[in-house]
Design an enzyme around this catalytic site. Sequence first.
Site, short mmCIF file in Angstrom:
data_model
loop_
_atom_site.label_atom_id
_atom_site.label_comp_id
_atom_site.label_asym_id
_atom_site.label_seq_id
_atom_site.Cartn_x
_atom_site.Cartn_y
_atom_site.Cartn_z
N ALA A 1 61.84 21.83 -16.92
CA ALA A 1 61.91 23.17 -16.33
C ALA A 1 63.34 23.60 -15.95
O ALA A 1 63.81 24.66 -16.39
CB ALA A 1 60.96 23.26 -15.14
N ARG B 1 59.12 29.60 -24.09
CA ARG B 1 58.12 28.69 -23.48
C ARG B 1 57.54 29.38 -22.24
O ARG B 1 58.30 29.89 -21.41
CB ARG B 1 58.76 27.34 -23.11
CG ARG B 1 59.18 26.54 -24.35
CD ARG B 1 59.44 25.09 -24.04
NE ARG B 1 58.21 24.36 -23.77
CZ ARG B 1 58.18 23.13 -23.26
NH1 ARG B 1 59.30 22.50 -22.95
NH2 ARG B 1 57.03 22.51 -23.07
N GLN C 1 57.26 11.90 -23.59
CA GLN C 1 58.52 12.05 -22.87
C GLN C 1 58.75 10.89 -21.91
O GLN C 1 59.89 10.58 -21.57
CB GLN C 1 58.54 13.36 -22.08
CG GLN C 1 58.58 14.62 -22.93
CD GLN C 1 57.20 15.19 -23.13
OE1 GLN C 1 56.21 14.45 -23.24
NE2 GLN C 1 57.10 16.50 -23.18
N ASP D 1 56.56 22.28 -13.20
CA ASP D 1 57.16 23.37 -13.96
C ASP D 1 56.96 24.72 -13.29
O ASP D 1 57.67 25.68 -13.57
CB ASP D 1 56.59 23.41 -15.37
CG ASP D 1 57.11 22.24 -16.18
OD1 ASP D 1 56.64 21.10 -15.95
OD2 ASP D 1 58.01 22.44 -17.01
O1 MRU Z 1 57.21 19.90 -21.99
P1 MRU Z 1 58.37 19.42 -21.19
O2 MRU Z 1 58.94 18.13 -21.68
O3 MRU Z 1 59.41 20.49 -21.01
O4 MRU Z 1 57.75 19.14 -19.77
C1 MRU Z 1 58.53 18.61 -18.74
C2 MRU Z 1 57.72 18.34 -17.53
O5 MRU Z 1 56.54 18.55 -17.46
C3 MRU Z 1 58.48 17.88 -16.34
O6 MRU Z 1 57.67 17.05 -15.56
C4 MRU Z 1 58.86 19.12 -15.56
O7 MRU Z 1 59.70 19.96 -16.26
C5 MRU Z 1 59.30 18.77 -14.22
S1 MRU Z 1 60.85 19.32 -13.63
C6 MRU Z 1 62.05 18.25 -14.12
#
Ligand code: MRU
Length: 368
Positions: A57, A92, A205, A246
């Site tokens: 995010a 997104r 991830q 997010d």
């Molecule tokens: O789909 P992504 O990899 O962008 O999702 C990331 C996440 O869900 C993180 O946990 C989120 O951004 C938390 S803030 C660092």
Amino acid sequence: MLIDKTPFRTIWVEPNGRFGSVKVIDQTVLPHRFVVKTLATAEEAATAIRDMTVRGAPLIGATGAYGLALAMVEEPTSSNLEAAFDLLIATRPTAVNLRWGLERMRRRLAALPEADRAAAAFAEAAAIADEDVAVCSALGQHGADLIRDQWERAGRSRTINILTHCNAGWLATVDWGTALAPIYKAHRAGLPVHVWVDETRPRNQGASLTAYELGQEGVPHTIVVDNVGGHLMQHGQVDLCIVGTDRTTRTGDVCNKIGTYLKALAAHDNGVPFYVALPASTIDWRMSDGRAEIPIEERSPLEVTHMSGVTASGAIETVRITPEGSPALNYAFDVTPARLVTGLITEAGVCAASEEGLLSLFPLRDAA
Ligand code: MRU
């Protein structure tokens, strides 16, 4: 944070021409390759967010800001500012930091004469990036204090086991991370920590990015499949969970990577504290019911039916793991209701996951 002992941020500007070149780490090929990409246009910034060259995010927010700066170099007119805003916001849907960053940039730029916009845009994007680093560092310190409390409650006698989901580390922000910042601060302060890293299907991830980060920083960790968390909690092997978010509603509901909700349920059932770490830029003050209001990104079924990895010869390859023709569904995020969240770790301190809690830390919420 460190890659091969060299400090990096996830996005930076290198001297080149009048405004410099915007550089990012390509997260689609980590942990197998370390590749730096240049973003030269707003279109390239949008593509980098959409294809998840950059993700997480806060990093999406910073990349969106630089995307608008690049648009102002291309053509500093108001119509191009609006066109680039629309292009970037559509990349997104779930992380509110993207809208936050883009709206802040637009507010700053719209009132300026066209000739001043590109320089001001690069300065504002740099301010957003620098602030993200400071904010994540501050929330990391507040979270490290919680880890220290757990360690003291455990008689200072053993390692504290922390479970995290997805990647909410420095790769998801500009530096430090959200959920992992407390862990880095605790580790650097000499507290004995070990991290259970959920692999986080379908894009993995956790297995690829969180494990990579923790390894580079020398933090002890173990990768587990997503379904192991409940078992670990039942057997007293998790002292606390820390995840990112997010989008957080004003009432403390949190939307994070798919599967976070199930971890929160398991934590609740087993009396394991479940913390969510976030910068204030992730709070959506306009929303109060996360399940009903937060837009949930639905991604390609190919991310479920196929997996990528490195072969013995070092090539990165993608293989199908499902029967040909079986349909798949790929919701990328879910909502954890505030009642399952022990506390929110922010740059201003730790608070209850509630409107009262958030307002106690951010009374001037519109400026947050
Ligand atoms: O789909 P992504 O990899 O962008 O999702 C990331 C996440 O869900 C993180 O946990 C989120 O951004 C938390 S803030 C660092």
